[in-house]
Enzyme design. Structure first.
Site, PDB file in Angstrom:
ATOM      1  N   LYS A   1      -5.879   1.626   2.447  1.00 10.81           N
ATOM      2  CA  LYS A   1      -6.942   0.622   2.384  1.00 10.81           C
ATOM      3  C   LYS A   1      -6.656  -0.514   3.364  1.00 10.81           C
ATOM      4  CE  LYS A   1      -9.129  -2.559  -0.846  1.00 10.81           C
ATOM      5  NZ  LYS A   1      -9.097  -3.108  -2.201  1.00 10.81           N
TER       6      LYS A   1
ATOM      7  N   ARG B   1       0.832  -1.210   0.000  1.00 11.31           N
ATOM      8  CA  ARG B   1       0.000   0.000   0.000  1.00 11.31           C
ATOM      9  C   ARG B   1       0.865   1.259   0.000  1.00 11.31           C
ATOM     10  NH1 ARG B   1      -4.157  -2.794  -1.503  1.00 11.31           N
ATOM     11  NH2 ARG B   1      -5.295  -3.902   0.103  1.00 11.31           N
TER      12      ARG B   1
END
Length: 101
Positions: free
Chosen positions: A68, A30
């Site tokens: 996320k 991420r």
């Protein structure tokens, strides 16, 4: 990048491959996907570990990003320092980011 615990193991019988598992791997991914081209981004956990080992580490706070599956995380740019240049006119001040090599 991100720092934390991971597990590694060989997966597969026909074509065995060494693979890493864990939340740290996911957060690192991420960090990469939420970064910008030609820049190094790290999590606050990695920044903390880096400054413990290298107190003068060139880190610039990027701010909080929504990651996320993790929520908001504070992130930093690595190898960058904010340089303030005073121009001839005292009323104007420019701020630039210098990439260290």
């Amino acid at each position: 990048f991100h720092s934390g615990p991971i597990i590694g193991n060989v997966v597969g019988t026909t074509t065995p491959k060494y693979t890493l598992f864990g939340d740290t791997v996911n957060v690192s991914s991420r960090m990469e996907s939420n970064s910008e081209s030609n820049r190094i981004q790290c999590s606050d956990r990695s920044a903390s570990l880096l400054t413990q080992q290298w107190p003068d580490a060139p880190l610039t706070p990027r701010g909080s990003l929504h990651i996320k599956g993790k929520g908001d995380m504070n992130t930093f740019w690595v190898n960058e320092v904010v340089v303030e240049d005073n121009k001839n006119d005292d009323t104007q001040e420019s701020v630039a980011v210098k990439v260290l090599s």
